[in-house]
Design a protein around this motif. Structure first.
Motif, mmCIF file in Angstrom:
data_model
loop_
_atom_site.group_PDB
_atom_site.id
_atom_site.type_symbol
_atom_site.label_atom_id
_atom_site.label_comp_id
_atom_site.label_asym_id
_atom_site.label_seq_id
_atom_site.Cartn_x
_atom_site.Cartn_y
_atom_site.Cartn_z
ATOM 1 N N MET A 64 0.813 -1.215 0.000
ATOM 2 C CA MET A 64 0.000 0.000 0.000
ATOM 3 C C MET A 64 0.852 1.273 0.000
ATOM 4 N N ARG A 65 2.081 1.202 -0.539
ATOM 5 C CA ARG A 65 2.975 2.349 -0.442
ATOM 6 C C ARG A 65 2.452 3.578 -1.179
ATOM 7 N N ASN A 66 1.830 3.419 -2.327
ATOM 8 C CA ASN A 66 1.327 4.588 -3.053
ATOM 9 C C ASN A 66 0.142 5.247 -2.346
ATOM 10 N N PRO A 67 -0.869 4.497 -1.879
ATOM 11 C CA PRO A 67 -1.935 5.170 -1.125
ATOM 12 C C PRO A 67 -1.436 5.806 0.170
ATOM 13 N N ILE A 68 -0.483 5.156 0.838
ATOM 14 C CA ILE A 68 0.062 5.731 2.073
ATOM 15 C C ILE A 68 0.829 7.007 1.758
ATOM 16 N N ARG A 69 1.595 7.003 0.688
ATOM 17 C CA ARG A 69 2.343 8.193 0.272
ATOM 18 C C ARG A 69 1.373 9.329 -0.084
ATOM 19 N N TYR A 70 0.301 9.000 -0.789
ATOM 20 C CA TYR A 70 -0.700 10.007 -1.150
ATOM 21 C C TYR A 70 -1.339 10.605 0.110
ATOM 22 N N LEU A 71 -1.750 9.756 1.047
ATOM 23 C CA LEU A 71 -2.382 10.247 2.278
ATOM 24 C C LEU A 71 -1.405 11.067 3.114
ATOM 25 N N TRP A 72 -0.135 10.671 3.131
ATOM 26 C CA TRP A 72 0.880 11.425 3.866
ATOM 27 C C TRP A 72 1.031 12.826 3.274
ATOM 28 N N ARG A 73 1.081 12.919 1.958
ATOM 29 C CA ARG A 73 1.216 14.230 1.308
ATOM 30 C C ARG A 73 -0.015 15.093 1.552
ATOM 31 N N ARG A 74 -1.193 14.488 1.502
ATOM 32 C CA ARG A 74 -2.425 15.242 1.792
ATOM 33 C C ARG A 74 -2.427 15.756 3.224
#
Length: 84
Positions: A64-74
């Motif tokens: 889930m690295r891409n969704p986690i990265r997206y949520l972190w940036r948000r």
């Protein structure tokens, strides 16, 4: 086989099914898998020990690295683009 292992296997199969969907249709089921995966990791860790929980957490973060990265940036106030 313990109920938590059966639930984990079903979670993986659901993830494979979601991965076969077009990207624009993956958001809602992917979000549900993201949230339910955390619950499964806690359950697995409580049932089978800390090492099993940490191994599951490492696999989860890798998948889930891409969704986690997206949520972190948000969460940091950035506006990342969604794929698709």
């Amino acid at each position: 086989m313990s109920p938590v292992l059966i639930a984990c296997i079903l979670w993986v199969l659901a993830g494979v099914g979601v991965a076969m969907l077009p990207v624009r249709r993956q958001y809602t089921p992917g979000a549900l898998l993201l949230l339910s995966g955390l619950g499964l990791i806690v359950w697995l860790g409580l049932t089978h020990g800390v090492l099993a929980g940490l191994a599951a957490l490492a696999a989860f973060v890798s998948m889930m690295r891409n969704p986690i990265r997206y949520l972190w940036r948000r969460a940091r106030g950035q506006r990342p683009e969604l794929p698709g």
